[in-house]
Every structure is written in structure tokens, then in C-alpha cells.
Design an enzyme around this catalytic site. Sequence first.
Site, short mmCIF file in Angstrom:
data_model
loop_
_atom_site.label_atom_id
_atom_site.label_comp_id
_atom_site.label_asym_id
_atom_site.label_seq_id
_atom_site.Cartn_x
_atom_site.Cartn_y
_atom_site.Cartn_z
N THR A 152 12.34 -9.27 4.30
CA THR A 152 12.02 -8.00 3.66
C THR A 152 12.87 -7.73 2.43
OG1 THR A 152 13.59 -6.81 5.07
CG2 THR A 152 11.33 -7.01 5.88
N HIS A 176 0.86 -1.18 0.00
CA HIS A 176 0.00 0.00 0.00
C HIS A 176 0.90 1.23 0.00
CE1 HIS A 176 -3.61 -2.38 0.67
NE2 HIS A 176 -2.86 -3.12 1.45
#
Length: 186
Positions: free
Chosen positions: A161, A111
Site C-alpha cells: 500500500t 475510486h
Amino acid sequence: MRERMLAGDLYIADDPELAEHMLRAMDLMDAFNATSARDPQERRRLLTELLGAVGEGTVIRPPLRVDYGSHIRIGARSFANFGLVALDVAPITIGDDVQIGTNVQLLTPTHPVDPELRRVKWEAAGPITIGDNVWLGSGAIILAGVTIGENTVVGAGAVVTRDLSANVVAVGNPARVIRTIEPGTA
């Protein structure tokens, strides 16, 4: 919007075509998750219909959660234990001989950081690629855009990540490499 989504561009998920694809996936996912372990042929049929590709000898234990299913490709002889969440807004590619522990999450959606873009519901995604013979420990979380090289081990509960190279062990949050794997060692 589907083309934008698959290209990794910002898109709005509230789109009739995307909604229909998601509803199809939910129907198949619900049927797969409700199928008895005593009916492996029906379970395999549903899994093959739900996912983009499923290699020979691959087993996924329910419950399985996906967004679309059709953007997931998993190779041969791989195994996913209970509770795999594979949110396939972008492609998820899983190699051969991969071992996936319980409650692993493969999360392609992202997002925007910009609050105005989030407020009007823009989102995006990045693909996830898992190489051959990888072991993802229980509770591992693999984030959007990550590639994990072959033979790598991701420890239980790790949050990946960034890309991990082949033949390493990575643990922690965020995951960090703690050693290299030498072939033939335990």
C-alpha cells in the site's frame, strides 16, 4: 477524459475514446492469451503490439489481463508467470530483471471515498513503478501510487500500500519491511 486519466485526475471511464482503446487492448490480449506456447514469435509480436514497451528477453506467460496495455513498460530479461493482472489506467513501469510470480496484481485504479462522486462514476489512478531486479511473490498485490525500489523482494500474498525502498524484504497485509538485503547474502 484520457488526458485527465493519465494526469491522475478524476475522470469518467465511460468515454468513447477510452472505450476504443480498451477494446483494442482486449482484442490483442485475447489473441495473446490464445497463442500456443509453440509459437513464441507470434506471442512476442502480440505482446509488443499490446504493451507500451517490452525489453529484450522478457517473457510473460498467459493469461495476461490489462486495461489498455499501452501504459505498461517492462524492461529487459524480466519474467511474469501465469495470471498477471496489470490494470494500467495510470502508467506501470517495470524494470529490468524483474521476477513476477503467479497471480500478481498491479492495480493503478482508485475510486473516490466520497459516495456522490462514486455514484456518478468518477475514478482516478496512480502510477506503479517496479525497480530493477525486484521479485514479486505469487499473489502479491501492488496498489496505486506505489514505487518499489531495486532488488526488493515482496513476499507471496503481500499487499503493498506504500512505497518500498531498495534492498528490503516486505511481507504481509499491509506489507511491512522485515529485513534489509545485504548484497552477497542468501
